[in-house]
Write a protein that holds these residues in place. Sequence first.
Motif, mmCIF file in Angstrom:
data_model
loop_
_atom_site.group_PDB
_atom_site.id
_atom_site.type_symbol
_atom_site.label_atom_id
_atom_site.label_comp_id
_atom_site.label_asym_id
_atom_site.label_seq_id
_atom_site.Cartn_x
_atom_site.Cartn_y
_atom_site.Cartn_z
ATOM 1 N N SER A 118 0.745 -1.086 -0.076
ATOM 2 C CA SER A 118 -0.060 0.130 0.123
ATOM 3 C C SER A 118 1.010 1.156 -0.063
ATOM 4 C CB SER A 118 -1.135 0.014 1.651
ATOM 5 O OG SER A 118 -1.472 1.165 1.320
ATOM 6 N N ILE A 119 0.424 1.666 -0.845
ATOM 7 C CA ILE A 119 0.932 3.837 -0.908
ATOM 8 C C ILE A 119 -0.116 4.353 -0.501
ATOM 9 C CG2 ILE A 119 2.536 4.776 -2.143
ATOM 10 C CD1 ILE A 119 3.680 2.719 -3.972
ATOM 11 N N ASP A 120 -0.317 5.071 0.575
ATOM 12 C CA ASP A 120 -0.875 6.588 0.607
ATOM 13 C C ASP A 120 -0.284 7.369 1.060
ATOM 14 O OD1 ASP A 120 -3.643 6.786 0.976
ATOM 15 O OD2 ASP A 120 -3.494 6.235 3.508
ATOM 16 N N ARG A 121 -1.069 8.482 1.598
ATOM 17 C CA ARG A 121 -0.969 9.801 2.194
ATOM 18 C C ARG A 121 -2.054 10.231 3.053
ATOM 19 N NH1 ARG A 121 2.550 13.157 -0.572
ATOM 20 N NH2 ARG A 121 3.595 11.880 -3.052
ATOM 21 N N PRO A 122 -1.811 9.475 4.415
ATOM 22 C CA PRO A 122 -2.502 10.434 5.690
ATOM 23 C C PRO A 122 -1.844 11.623 5.999
ATOM 24 C CG PRO A 122 -0.917 8.509 6.051
ATOM 25 C CD PRO A 122 -1.126 8.261 5.179
ATOM 26 N N GLY A 123 -3.300 12.634 5.310
ATOM 27 C CA GLY A 123 -2.809 13.955 6.056
ATOM 28 C C GLY A 123 -1.074 14.632 5.345
ATOM 29 N N GLY A 124 -1.020 14.301 3.948
ATOM 30 C CA GLY A 124 -0.454 14.516 3.536
ATOM 31 C C GLY A 124 0.598 14.003 3.611
ATOM 32 N N GLU A 125 1.753 12.979 4.658
ATOM 33 C CA GLU A 125 2.719 12.377 3.928
ATOM 34 C C GLU A 125 2.647 11.388 4.118
ATOM 35 O OE1 GLU A 125 5.803 11.513 7.785
ATOM 36 O OE2 GLU A 125 3.686 11.401 7.868
ATOM 37 N N LEU A 126 3.839 10.830 2.978
ATOM 38 C CA LEU A 126 3.096 9.788 2.216
ATOM 39 C C LEU A 126 3.990 8.453 3.305
ATOM 40 C CD1 LEU A 126 3.923 8.089 -0.922
ATOM 41 C CD2 LEU A 126 5.897 8.720 -0.886
ATOM 42 N N THR A 127 3.232 7.598 2.980
ATOM 43 C CA THR A 127 2.816 6.225 3.804
ATOM 44 C C THR A 127 3.467 4.756 2.786
ATOM 45 O OG1 THR A 127 2.466 7.390 5.781
ATOM 46 C CG2 THR A 127 2.444 5.295 6.114
ATOM 47 N N VAL A 128 4.608 4.150 2.799
ATOM 48 C CA VAL A 128 4.711 3.005 2.214
ATOM 49 C C VAL A 128 4.525 1.913 3.660
ATOM 50 C CG1 VAL A 128 6.254 1.551 0.838
ATOM 51 C CG2 VAL A 128 5.759 3.642 0.201
ATOM 52 N N THR A 129 3.135 0.854 3.169
ATOM 53 C CA THR A 129 3.194 -0.520 3.703
ATOM 54 C C THR A 129 3.177 -1.402 3.030
ATOM 55 O OG1 THR A 129 1.581 0.854 5.464
ATOM 56 C CG2 THR A 129 1.872 -1.204 5.843
ATOM 57 N N SER A 130 3.491 -2.908 3.589
ATOM 58 C CA SER A 130 4.210 -3.750 3.401
ATOM 59 C C SER A 130 3.246 -4.894 4.382
ATOM 60 C CB SER A 130 4.938 -4.324 2.906
ATOM 61 O OG SER A 130 5.942 -4.210 2.913
ATOM 62 N N ALA A 131 2.797 -5.820 4.496
ATOM 63 C CA ALA A 131 2.883 -6.501 5.037
ATOM 64 C C ALA A 131 2.634 -8.565 4.896
ATOM 65 C CB ALA A 131 1.174 -5.967 5.796
ATOM 66 N N GLU A 132 2.616 -9.400 5.486
ATOM 67 C CA GLU A 132 2.854 -10.664 4.473
ATOM 68 C C GLU A 132 2.040 -11.172 6.125
ATOM 69 O OE1 GLU A 132 5.907 -13.260 2.626
ATOM 70 O OE2 GLU A 132 5.277 -14.459 4.363
ATOM 71 N N PHE A 133 1.032 -12.326 5.893
ATOM 72 C CA PHE A 133 0.290 -12.649 6.258
ATOM 73 C C PHE A 133 -0.429 -13.980 6.339
ATOM 74 C CE2 PHE A 133 -1.514 -8.666 5.413
ATOM 75 C CZ PHE A 133 -1.965 -8.120 7.209
ATOM 76 N N ASN A 134 -0.125 -15.284 7.499
ATOM 77 C CA ASN A 134 -0.081 -16.839 7.353
ATOM 78 C C ASN A 134 -0.501 -17.157 7.896
ATOM 79 O OD1 ASN A 134 3.510 -16.811 5.708
ATOM 80 N ND2 ASN A 134 3.190 -15.467 7.333
ATOM 81 N N ASN A 135 -1.322 -18.823 8.038
ATOM 82 C CA ASN A 135 -2.318 -19.099 8.405
ATOM 83 C C ASN A 135 -2.586 -20.618 7.362
ATOM 84 O OD1 ASN A 135 -4.703 -20.570 8.711
ATOM 85 N ND2 ASN A 135 -5.896 -18.827 8.257
ATOM 86 N N LYS A 136 -1.873 -20.867 8.906
ATOM 87 C CA LYS A 136 -1.537 -22.757 8.456
ATOM 88 C C LYS A 136 -2.733 -23.167 9.610
ATOM 89 C CE LYS A 136 2.620 -25.677 9.502
ATOM 90 N NZ LYS A 136 3.724 -25.710 10.230
ATOM 91 N N LEU A 137 -2.807 -24.694 9.181
ATOM 92 C CA LEU A 137 -3.569 -25.497 9.217
ATOM 93 C C LEU A 137 -2.636 -27.430 9.867
ATOM 94 C CD1 LEU A 137 -6.807 -26.009 10.284
ATOM 95 C CD2 LEU A 137 -7.157 -27.307 8.029
ATOM 96 N N ASP A 138 -2.684 -27.749 11.040
ATOM 97 C CA ASP A 138 -1.591 -28.549 11.072
ATOM 98 C C ASP A 138 -2.573 -29.260 11.375
ATOM 99 O OD1 ASP A 138 0.310 -27.340 10.835
ATOM 100 O OD2 ASP A 138 0.595 -26.531 13.573
ATOM 101 N N TYR A 139 -4.121 -30.123 11.931
ATOM 102 C CA TYR A 139 -4.999 -30.584 12.102
ATOM 103 C C TYR A 139 -5.763 -31.034 11.798
ATOM 104 C CZ TYR A 139 -5.137 -30.664 17.084
ATOM 105 O OH TYR A 139 -5.407 -29.666 18.502
ATOM 106 N N TYR A 140 -6.708 -32.004 11.796
ATOM 107 C CA TYR A 140 -8.510 -31.136 12.086
ATOM 108 C C TYR A 140 -9.362 -32.691 12.047
ATOM 109 C CZ TYR A 140 -9.866 -33.360 7.828
ATOM 110 O OH TYR A 140 -9.846 -33.821 5.912
ATOM 111 N N GLY A 141 -10.529 -32.382 13.136
ATOM 112 C CA GLY A 141 -11.058 -33.623 13.219
ATOM 113 C C GLY A 141 -13.049 -32.993 13.340
ATOM 114 N N THR A 142 -13.736 -34.142 12.607
ATOM 115 C CA THR A 142 -14.935 -33.519 12.260
ATOM 116 C C THR A 142 -15.962 -35.226 13.753
ATOM 117 O OG1 THR A 142 -14.954 -35.795 10.773
ATOM 118 C CG2 THR A 142 -14.567 -33.177 10.743
ATOM 119 N N LEU A 143 -16.792 -34.937 13.759
ATOM 120 C CA LEU A 143 -17.909 -36.208 14.480
ATOM 121 C C LEU A 143 -19.104 -35.613 14.127
ATOM 122 C CD1 LEU A 143 -18.806 -38.056 16.395
ATOM 123 C CD2 LEU A 143 -19.352 -35.793 18.069
ATOM 124 N N ARG A 144 -19.425 -36.514 13.259
ATOM 125 C CA ARG A 144 -20.593 -36.782 12.153
ATOM 126 C C ARG A 144 -21.631 -37.723 12.434
ATOM 127 N NH1 ARG A 144 -18.601 -37.916 7.583
ATOM 128 N NH2 ARG A 144 -16.617 -38.323 8.723
#
Length: 260
Positions: A118-144
Motif C-alpha cells: 500500500s502507498i498512501d498519504r494520510p494527512g499529506g505524508e507519504l506512507t509505504v506499507t507492506s505486510a505478509e499474513f500466514n495461516n497454517k492448519l496442522d490437524y482437524y477432526g469431525t464428528l458427523r
Amino acid sequence: MNKTLLAATALVALSSAATAADLPYRSAPASYGAAPVFTWAGPYVGVNAGALWASRTRPELYDASGLPFPGPISDSDSAGVSVGGTVGYNMQFGPNFVAGAEADLSWANLNRKSRLSSIDRPGGELTVTSAEFNNKLDYYGTLRGRLGVLAMPSLLLYATGGVAFADAKHSGLGTSVTADDDGVAFGSKSSTKWGYTLGAGMEYALSNNLSVKGEYLYVGLSDTRYLMTDVADGAPMSSVKDHNDFSTVRVGLNYRFGGF
C-alpha cells in the motif's frame, strides 16, 4: 404235485424281490441352512487421505481505530493434503436405508500466505506499507452423522454433517515507512477453532468386511482475530481478521466388524 406247487411259489417270490430291487430309491432331501444376508450394520474402523484447499483466502486488516486498512490484500490460493483415521457405527433399516455416526481425526498441512502492498498519504505524508499474513492448519477432526440409501446392496450413497474442529496458527508481520520514521508490527495467534461440516459421499463394499469410500466435506470454522503491535513499544498498530474455512476431497478404506 405239492413239490411242483412249492417250486412255483418260490419262483414267483424271487421274481417279485428282483423287481422291487430294480425300482428307484427315494430318500428325504438334504436340508440346507439359509444363505447369510449381507448387512452394513455394525462398528468399523478405517483410514483416509485427501486433498484440502482454503475456501476464503484473503484476511481483513483494520487500523488502530478499527477502520478498514487501505490497500489491496492479495488472494493466495492454498492447497494441502491430509491423512488420518476413522471410527464409526452403522445401523441398517430394511433393505435400502443406512444411518450411523462417524468420527475422524487427520493430520494436515494446509498453508496460506497473503500479502499487502500500500502507498498512501494520510494527512499529506507519504506512507509505504507492506505486510505478509500466514495461516497454517496442522490437524482437524469431525464428528458427523451419516444417512444413506443403497443404490445396490454393495453401494451406499450418503449425506453427512456434524461438528468440526481444527488447530489454526496465524501470524502477521508488517512494516510502515514514512519520510521521517519507520515501524515494524507483528502479531500471532494459535487456537483450536470449532464449527460445522457438511458433505456427501459413496461407499462400496469390496467384501463382507472391507469397503472403500470417497467423499467431499465443507468445513466452516469460526474466524480468528488478533492484534499486530509495534515491535518497538508494544503499541497496537492494527488488527487482523482471518478465515479458517476449507474444503476437502478424500478417499478411505474401512474394515467393518460384521458384514453378515
